[in-house]
Design a protein around this motif. Sequence first.
Motif, PDB file in Angstrom:
ATOM      1  N   VAL A  39       0.754  -1.286   0.135  1.00 40.43           N
ATOM      2  CA  VAL A  39       0.080   0.041   0.193  1.00 40.43           C
ATOM      3  C   VAL A  39       0.892   1.278  -0.006  1.00 40.43           C
ATOM      4  N   TYR A 101      -4.482  10.427  -1.441  1.00 35.45           N
ATOM      5  CA  TYR A 101      -5.631   9.083  -1.060  1.00 35.45           C
ATOM      6  C   TYR A 101      -4.505   8.048  -0.973  1.00 35.45           C
ATOM      7  N   LEU A 103      -5.426   3.885   0.352  1.00 31.96           N
ATOM      8  CA  LEU A 103      -6.592   2.934   0.704  1.00 31.96           C
ATOM      9  C   LEU A 103      -6.005   1.494   0.894  1.00 31.96           C
ATOM     10  N   GLY A 109     -10.173  -1.055  -6.297  1.00 32.23           N
ATOM     11  CA  GLY A 109     -10.895  -1.421  -7.437  1.00 32.23           C
ATOM     12  C   GLY A 109     -12.420  -1.199  -7.159  1.00 32.23           C
ATOM     13  N   GLY A 111     -13.748   1.951  -6.836  1.00 37.31           N
ATOM     14  CA  GLY A 111     -13.956   3.271  -7.033  1.00 37.31           C
ATOM     15  C   GLY A 111     -13.796   4.360  -5.821  1.00 37.31           C
ATOM     16  N   ALA A 113     -11.300   5.432  -4.044  1.00 36.42           N
ATOM     17  CA  ALA A 113     -10.497   6.689  -4.287  1.00 36.42           C
ATOM     18  C   ALA A 113     -11.194   7.691  -5.131  1.00 36.42           C
ATOM     19  N   THR A 114     -11.643   7.237  -6.036  1.00 34.51           N
ATOM     20  CA  THR A 114     -12.585   8.382  -7.056  1.00 34.51           C
ATOM     21  C   THR A 114     -13.728   8.892  -6.135  1.00 34.51           C
ATOM     22  N   HIS A 140       2.848   5.593 -11.716  1.00 34.29           N
ATOM     23  CA  HIS A 140       1.689   5.231 -11.022  1.00 34.29           C
ATOM     24  C   HIS A 140       0.291   5.322 -11.640  1.00 34.29           C
ATOM     25  N   ARG A 141       0.048   4.318 -12.640  1.00 34.51           N
ATOM     26  CA  ARG A 141      -1.062   4.708 -13.413  1.00 34.51           C
ATOM     27  C   ARG A 141      -2.513   4.660 -12.781  1.00 34.51           C
ATOM     28  N   ARG A 145      -4.824   7.903 -13.042  1.00 35.08           N
ATOM     29  CA  ARG A 145      -6.341   7.594 -13.501  1.00 35.08           C
ATOM     30  C   ARG A 145      -7.422   7.853 -12.544  1.00 35.08           C
ATOM     31  N   LYS A 149     -10.061  10.607 -13.582  1.00 37.23           N
ATOM     32  CA  LYS A 149     -11.682  10.605 -13.450  1.00 37.23           C
ATOM     33  C   LYS A 149     -12.214  11.652 -12.629  1.00 37.23           C
TER      34      LYS A 149
HETATM   35  C1  LIG Z   1      -4.302   4.281  -6.033  1.00 37.73           C
HETATM   36  C2  LIG Z   1      -5.291   3.993  -5.538  1.00 37.73           C
HETATM   37  C3  LIG Z   1      -5.666   5.188  -4.449  1.00 37.73           C
HETATM   38  C4  LIG Z   1      -6.626   3.474  -6.243  1.00 37.73           C
HETATM   39  O1  LIG Z   1      -7.857   3.462  -5.496  1.00 37.73           O
HETATM   40  P1  LIG Z   1      -8.962   2.731  -6.051  1.00 37.73           P
HETATM   41  O2  LIG Z   1     -10.209   2.984  -5.180  1.00 37.73           O
HETATM   42  O3  LIG Z   1      -8.662   1.258  -6.360  1.00 37.73           O
HETATM   43  O4  LIG Z   1      -9.205   3.488  -7.283  1.00 37.73           O
HETATM   44  P2  LIG Z   1     -10.620   3.635  -8.373  1.00 37.73           P
HETATM   45  O5  LIG Z   1     -11.168   2.395  -8.200  1.00 37.73           O
HETATM   46  O6  LIG Z   1     -11.320   4.698  -7.894  1.00 37.73           O
HETATM   47  O7  LIG Z   1      -9.966   3.960  -9.583  1.00 37.73           O
HETATM   48  C5  LIG Z   1      -8.697   3.161 -10.053  1.00 37.73           C
HETATM   49  C6  LIG Z   1      -8.413   3.550 -11.541  1.00 37.73           C
HETATM   50  O8  LIG Z   1      -7.382   2.968 -11.965  1.00 37.73           O
HETATM   51  C7  LIG Z   1      -7.352   2.063 -13.068  1.00 37.73           C
HETATM   52  N1  LIG Z   1      -6.040   1.199 -12.691  1.00 37.73           N
HETATM   53  C8  LIG Z   1      -5.721   0.263 -11.409  1.00 37.73           C
HETATM   54  N2  LIG Z   1      -4.593  -0.347 -11.727  1.00 37.73           N
HETATM   55  C9  LIG Z   1      -4.049   0.312 -12.933  1.00 37.73           C
HETATM   56  C10 LIG Z   1      -2.845   0.259 -13.696  1.00 37.73           C
HETATM   57  N3  LIG Z   1      -2.066  -0.543 -13.184  1.00 37.73           N
HETATM   58  N4  LIG Z   1      -3.068   0.666 -14.885  1.00 37.73           N
HETATM   59  C11 LIG Z   1      -3.662   1.548 -15.381  1.00 37.73           C
HETATM   60  N5  LIG Z   1      -4.870   1.801 -14.672  1.00 37.73           N
HETATM   61  C12 LIG Z   1      -5.197   1.410 -13.605  1.00 37.73           C
HETATM   62  C13 LIG Z   1      -8.662   1.372 -12.567  1.00 37.73           C
HETATM   63  O9  LIG Z   1      -8.998   0.334 -13.810  1.00 37.73           O
HETATM   64  C14 LIG Z   1      -9.637   2.320 -12.359  1.00 37.73           C
HETATM   65  O10 LIG Z   1      -9.798   3.154 -13.621  1.00 37.73           O
HETATM   66  P3  LIG Z   1     -11.331   2.800 -14.311  1.00 37.73           P
HETATM   67  O11 LIG Z   1     -12.384   3.182 -13.373  1.00 37.73           O
HETATM   68  O12 LIG Z   1     -11.300   3.798 -15.526  1.00 37.73           O
HETATM   69  O13 LIG Z   1     -11.545   1.243 -14.597  1.00 37.73           O
HETATM   70  C15 LIG Z   1      -5.111   2.545  -4.460  1.00 37.73           C
HETATM   71  O14 LIG Z   1      -4.904   1.489  -5.234  1.00 37.73           O
HETATM   72  C16 LIG Z   1      -4.102   2.790  -3.218  1.00 37.73           C
HETATM   73  O15 LIG Z   1      -4.731   3.239  -2.240  1.00 37.73           O
HETATM   74  N6  LIG Z   1      -2.860   2.418  -3.494  1.00 37.73           N
HETATM   75  C17 LIG Z   1      -1.880   2.549  -2.628  1.00 37.73           C
HETATM   76  C18 LIG Z   1      -1.726   3.887  -1.910  1.00 37.73           C
HETATM   77  C19 LIG Z   1      -1.298   4.834  -3.110  1.00 37.73           C
HETATM   78  O16 LIG Z   1      -0.492   4.652  -4.046  1.00 37.73           O
HETATM   79  N7  LIG Z   1      -1.900   6.068  -3.285  1.00 37.73           N
HETATM   80  C20 LIG Z   1      -1.654   7.213  -4.102  1.00 37.73           C
HETATM   81  C21 LIG Z   1      -0.274   7.944  -3.964  1.00 37.73           C
HETATM   82  S1  LIG Z   1      -0.193   9.229  -5.173  1.00 37.73           S
END
Ligand SMILES: CC(C)(COP(=O)(O)OP(=O)(O)OC[C@H]1O[C@@H](n2cnc3c(N)ncnc32)[C@H](O)[C@@H]1OP(=O)(O)O)[C@@H](O)C(=O)NCCC(=O)NCCS
Length: 186
Positions: A39, A101, A103, A109, A111, A113-114, A140-141, A145, A149
């Motif tokens: 995480v 953010y 999580l 996965g 939604g 974070a969005t 960090h795709r 993303r 969004k």
């Molecule tokens: C990054 C993070 C916040 C995303 O949270 P989440 O609730 O899963 O995000 P959401 O579901 O709202 O949206 C994720 C989007 O990224 C896309 N996605 C996920 N992994 C991906 C990847 N490797 N490449 C491209 N897109 C990706 C998903 O498909 C989704 O897009 P879509 O709705 O168009 O399909 C979560 O993975 C996290 O907490 N990671 C660890 C902490 C972190 O890195 N925070 C950000 C620091 S900048």
Amino acid sequence: MASLVRAPERIETARLTLRRPIDRDADAIFRTYASDPEVTLYVGFPRHHRVDDTRQFLAFSDAQWSSWPAGPYLIERRDTGALVGSSGLKFDSPLCAATGYVLARTAWGHGFATEALGAMVDLARSCGVLRLYAICHHEHRASARVLEKGGFALEGTLRRYAEFPNLAPGTLCDVLCYSRIFEKPL
Ligand SMILES: CC(C)(COP(=O)(O)OP(=O)(O)OC[C@H]1O[C@@H](n2cnc3c(N)ncnc32)[C@H](O)[C@@H]1OP(=O)(O)O)[C@@H](O)C(=O)NCCC(=O)NCCS
């Protein structure tokens, strides 16, 4: 200087409650996401190794909430009440703030974070913020993303801008900088 509008300490979205952290949250934050190596790979703070590290975060949070209209928020699921992560606003000035953010893995996965980001956008506007920005590691795709969004525009790459202490300690990495600009408060 612009007058400061205080943010609510609790916000509800369709599926989430966002609320100001309190001291009693330390154990849950530590266990749920702050000590998890996966995480925390791309976050800007060193992974927590003991609950005392989490207590320092809570002291930082209180200091932010004392100095600015808002600070960090914990994110909970409304259906179960479970803690799933955190977000928040970090003010550079009354008109300019950053957001982010994190999580727990089990909450990725859906939604969430969005959804939390949408709440932070509305909150920033209602506090009088005119520039809300976020940075993420250039590879960090998922984070990029989420920002796309959330209606954030990519401003560009900031070269060798930030340290990611859990990914590449002692070096600076390129980051993507995204922003939303508001012409007037909500
Ligand atoms: C990054 C993070 C916040 C995303 O949270 P989440 O609730 O899963 O995000 P959401 O579901 O709202 O949206 C994720 C989007 O990224 C896309 N996605 C996920 N992994 C991906 C990847 N490797 N490449 C491209 N897109 C990706 C998903 O498909 C989704 O897009 P879509 O709705 O168009 O399909 C979560 O993975 C996290 O907490 N990671 C660890 C902490 C972190 O890195 N925070 C950000 C620091 S900048």
